[in-house]
Design a protein around this motif. Structure first.
Motif, PDB file in Angstrom:
ATOM      1  N   GLY A  36      15.579 -31.223  -2.803  1.00 35.02           N
ATOM      2  CA  GLY A  36      15.488 -30.680  -4.160  1.00 35.02           C
ATOM      3  C   GLY A  36      14.332 -29.726  -4.362  1.00 35.02           C
ATOM      4  O   GLY A  36      14.158 -29.189  -5.453  1.00 35.02           O
ATOM      5  N   GLU A  37      13.553 -29.487  -3.316  1.00 36.72           N
ATOM      6  CA  GLU A  37      12.414 -28.589  -3.445  1.00 36.72           C
ATOM      7  C   GLU A  37      12.440 -27.555  -2.333  1.00 36.72           C
ATOM      8  O   GLU A  37      13.060 -27.749  -1.293  1.00 36.72           O
ATOM      9  CB  GLU A  37      11.103 -29.371  -3.429  1.00 36.72           C
ATOM     10  N   GLY A  38      11.745 -26.458  -2.577  1.00 38.27           N
ATOM     11  CA  GLY A  38      11.719 -25.394  -1.585  1.00 38.27           C
ATOM     12  C   GLY A  38      11.846 -24.042  -2.244  1.00 38.27           C
ATOM     13  O   GLY A  38      11.440 -23.843  -3.393  1.00 38.27           O
ATOM     14  N   VAL A  39      12.453 -23.100  -1.520  1.00 40.19           N
ATOM     15  CA  VAL A  39      12.493 -21.707  -1.957  1.00 40.19           C
ATOM     16  C   VAL A  39      13.933 -21.231  -2.079  1.00 40.19           C
ATOM     17  O   VAL A  39      14.732 -21.387  -1.147  1.00 40.19           O
ATOM     18  CB  VAL A  39      11.729 -20.804  -0.972  1.00 40.19           C
ATOM     19  N   GLU A  40      14.259 -20.668  -3.220  1.00 33.42           N
ATOM     20  CA  GLU A  40      15.568 -20.052  -3.451  1.00 33.42           C
ATOM     21  C   GLU A  40      15.362 -18.552  -3.615  1.00 33.42           C
ATOM     22  O   GLU A  40      14.579 -18.111  -4.466  1.00 33.42           O
ATOM     23  CB  GLU A  40      16.222 -20.637  -4.697  1.00 33.42           C
ATOM     24  N   VAL A  41      16.041 -17.751  -2.790  1.00 36.30           N
ATOM     25  CA  VAL A  41      15.903 -16.298  -2.854  1.00 36.30           C
ATOM     26  C   VAL A  41      16.893 -15.749  -3.878  1.00 36.30           C
ATOM     27  O   VAL A  41      18.100 -15.947  -3.765  1.00 36.30           O
ATOM     28  CB  VAL A  41      16.144 -15.643  -1.479  1.00 36.30           C
ATOM     29  N   ILE A  42      16.370 -15.066  -4.891  1.00 36.13           N
ATOM     30  CA  ILE A  42      17.214 -14.491  -5.942  1.00 36.13           C
ATOM     31  C   ILE A  42      17.645 -13.075  -5.582  1.00 36.13           C
ATOM     32  O   ILE A  42      18.796 -12.698  -5.756  1.00 36.13           O
ATOM     33  CB  ILE A  42      16.455 -14.475  -7.293  1.00 36.13           C
ATOM     34  N   ARG A  43      16.704 -12.278  -5.071  1.00 36.23           N
ATOM     35  CA  ARG A  43      17.056 -10.932  -4.603  1.00 36.23           C
ATOM     36  C   ARG A  43      16.075 -10.483  -3.535  1.00 36.23           C
ATOM     37  O   ARG A  43      14.929 -10.920  -3.488  1.00 36.23           O
ATOM     38  CB  ARG A  43      17.083  -9.920  -5.748  1.00 36.23           C
ATOM     39  N   ASN A  44      16.571  -9.597  -2.671  1.00 37.55           N
ATOM     40  CA  ASN A  44      15.769  -9.044  -1.584  1.00 37.55           C
ATOM     41  C   ASN A  44      16.384  -7.696  -1.248  1.00 37.55           C
ATOM     42  O   ASN A  44      17.427  -7.625  -0.607  1.00 37.55           O
ATOM     43  CB  ASN A  44      15.788 -10.001  -0.383  1.00 37.55           C
ATOM     44  N   GLU A  45      15.751  -6.625  -1.697  1.00 39.06           N
ATOM     45  CA  GLU A  45      16.368  -5.313  -1.575  1.00 39.06           C
ATOM     46  C   GLU A  45      15.326  -4.216  -1.412  1.00 39.06           C
ATOM     47  O   GLU A  45      14.168  -4.381  -1.789  1.00 39.06           O
ATOM     48  CB  GLU A  45      17.235  -5.038  -2.815  1.00 39.06           C
ATOM     49  N   PRO A  46      15.742  -3.066  -0.847  1.00 36.70           N
ATOM     50  CA  PRO A  46      14.810  -1.943  -0.663  1.00 36.70           C
ATOM     51  C   PRO A  46      14.317  -1.408  -2.009  1.00 36.70           C
ATOM     52  O   PRO A  46      15.006  -1.496  -3.027  1.00 36.70           O
ATOM     53  CB  PRO A  46      15.647  -0.901   0.068  1.00 36.70           C
ATOM     54  N   ASP A  47      13.104  -0.868  -1.994  1.00 42.43           N
ATOM     55  CA  ASP A  47      12.525  -0.313  -3.203  1.00 42.43           C
ATOM     56  C   ASP A  47      11.557   0.791  -2.798  1.00 42.43           C
ATOM     57  O   ASP A  47      11.017   0.788  -1.693  1.00 42.43           O
ATOM     58  CB  ASP A  47      11.779  -1.405  -3.987  1.00 42.43           C
ATOM     59  N   THR A  48      11.342   1.738  -3.692  1.00 36.41           N
ATOM     60  CA  THR A  48      10.399   2.823  -3.434  1.00 36.41           C
ATOM     61  C   THR A  48       9.362   2.864  -4.538  1.00 36.41           C
ATOM     62  O   THR A  48       9.699   2.890  -5.723  1.00 36.41           O
ATOM     63  CB  THR A  48      11.120   4.181  -3.340  1.00 36.41           C
ATOM     64  N   HIS A  49       8.103   2.847  -4.144  1.00 34.14           N
ATOM     65  CA  HIS A  49       7.001   2.870  -5.102  1.00 34.14           C
ATOM     66  C   HIS A  49       6.421   4.283  -5.149  1.00 34.14           C
ATOM     67  O   HIS A  49       6.262   4.927  -4.100  1.00 34.14           O
ATOM     68  CB  HIS A  49       5.933   1.870  -4.672  1.00 34.14           C
ATOM     69  N   PRO A  50       6.123   4.803  -6.348  1.00 34.00           N
ATOM     70  CA  PRO A  50       5.605   6.176  -6.447  1.00 34.00           C
ATOM     71  C   PRO A  50       4.301   6.390  -5.688  1.00 34.00           C
ATOM     72  O   PRO A  50       4.027   7.504  -5.228  1.00 34.00           O
ATOM     73  CB  PRO A  50       5.412   6.377  -7.951  1.00 34.00           C
ATOM     74  N   GLN A  51       3.504   5.331  -5.542  1.00 29.83           N
ATOM     75  CA  GLN A  51       2.226   5.464  -4.842  1.00 29.83           C
ATOM     76  C   GLN A  51       2.295   5.000  -3.388  1.00 29.83           C
ATOM     77  O   GLN A  51       1.732   5.648  -2.498  1.00 29.83           O
ATOM     78  CB  GLN A  51       1.145   4.660  -5.570  1.00 29.83           C
ATOM     79  N   TYR A  52       3.026   3.893  -3.132  1.00 28.36           N
ATOM     80  CA  TYR A  52       3.006   3.296  -1.808  1.00 28.36           C
ATOM     81  C   TYR A  52       4.226   3.636  -0.957  1.00 28.36           C
ATOM     82  O   TYR A  52       4.279   3.279   0.214  1.00 28.36           O
ATOM     83  CB  TYR A  52       2.874   1.776  -1.933  1.00 28.36           C
ATOM     84  N   GLY A  53       5.212   4.322  -1.541  1.00 27.39           N
ATOM     85  CA  GLY A  53       6.360   4.758  -0.768  1.00 27.39           C
ATOM     86  C   GLY A  53       7.430   3.704  -0.617  1.00 27.39           C
ATOM     87  O   GLY A  53       7.505   2.749  -1.399  1.00 27.39           O
ATOM     88  N   PRO A  54       8.291   3.844   0.424  1.00 31.27           N
ATOM     89  CA  PRO A  54       9.407   2.902   0.602  1.00 31.27           C
ATOM     90  C   PRO A  54       8.930   1.518   1.005  1.00 31.27           C
ATOM     91  O   PRO A  54       7.936   1.358   1.716  1.00 31.27           O
ATOM     92  CB  PRO A  54      10.226   3.548   1.730  1.00 31.27           C
TER      93      PRO A  54
END
Length: 310
Positions: A36-54
């Motif tokens: 009943g405990e642990g980690v559930e992944v809701i989303r994991n997807e590519p993203d691009t930051h204006p300062q740090y890039g992809p």
């Protein structure tokens, strides 16, 4: 708000750890999920930051009710989770934690990975962290909770067949090659009167333990991930996220199917009105001329009541 900067060195390069970090997080999350405990992944997807890039953005729910100290369990729900949002613009990452049930709770972790042994006092480029707030963590010698210890992850025994590195020895941070450092600036806040100091100290203690265990595992598992491509480790990550989410869903379904019961109950048997009145139980008067019926006859037989404290 309590801020500390943790510095954790490893006998790896920053480029190698780009793969090792993803592998370790996925495997560690899967191992820690269950009951009943642990980690559930809701989303994991590519993203691009204006300062740090992809980069990559992930959102997770971390269920940890039993890991809370008793004084915190008094005011959180039985099923309790913290939301984690992470932005990975390697070698720089930002991770934030919050809980809708506790609006005055938050954790923010900035991480920078460098090919050095932890001597950069202004790695984040804004202002040096006060020395009293800097904590060096040694993956070889610093203690971890007994429940997390495994000889296979003890780096005094570790030997990598693929890289020829290990085992680590006292003073390794000053002579090991290659070497890198994970700089983590951690700010935690729990602005609830009477609980703030104790809770923030509890959070930092747990963060320290998690960082030590996770970085030890990343090194101990080197031969499992070394040589994987980014595509390989992303595929591994996807498989383990699916497995971890299934664990969480199955455990939650089992928990919901079990009917809730009072924490304490007892049965008492009474046969007369006098005994009921002594216990403060209201009674009813049944006239003698009440017609006989199944319901009236049952009232004449011994009565059994279930009692639970308020």
């Amino acid at each position: 708000m309590l801020m500390k900067e943790y510095r954790i060195c490893m006998p790896l390069t920053v480029e190698e750890y780009k793969i090792g970090q993803l592998y370790m997080i996925s495997k560690h999350s899967c191992e820690q999920s269950g009951g009943g405990e642990g980690v559930e992944v809701i989303r994991n997807e590519p993203d691009t930051h204006p300062q740090y890039g992809p980069g990559q953005v992930t959102e997770k729910r971390i269920y940890l009710s039993s890991k809370l100290p008793y004084w915190m369990r008094t005011f959180v729900p039985r099923i309790f989770y913290v939301t984690e949002k992470a932005w990975n613009f390697y070698p720089y990452t930002i991770t934030e934690y919050y809980c809708s049930f506790l609006p005055k709770f938050s954790i923010r972790i900035e991480t920078r990975f460098e090919n050095d042994n932890g001597q950069n006092d202004n790695v984040f480029g804004d202002a040096p962290t006060p020395k009293e707030n800097v904590c060096f963590l040694d993956i070889l010698s610093d203690s971890i909770p007994d429940k997390n210890y495994k000889k296979s992850e003890d780096l005094s025994y570790w030997k990598s067949e693929k890289t020829g590195r290990g085992p680590l020895q006292a003073g390794w941070r000053n002579c090991s090659q290659p070497i890198m450092c994970s700089y983590k600036r951690v700010q935690c806040s729990f602005e609830v009167y009477g609980f703030q100091t104790r809770t923030e100290e509890f959070i930092h203690k747990n963060i320290r333990d998690i960082l030590l265990v996770g970085h030890r595992q990343a090194v101990a598992w080197t031969d499992e991930w070394h040589g994987m491509s980014l595509e390989d480790v992303r595929e591994f990550e996807t498989e383990l996220q699916r497995e971890t989410n299934n664990k969480m869903k199955n455990n939650q379904s089992m928990s919901e199917s079990v009917p809730s019961r009072p924490s304490f109950s007892r049965s008492i048997s009474v046969t007369d009105e006098h005994s009921l009145k002594k216990m403060g139980v209201p009674t009813i008067t049944i006239p003698d001329d009440t017609p006989s019926s199944p319901s009236s006859s049952s009232l004449k037989s011994p009565m059994r009541l279930n009692s639970t404290p308020e």
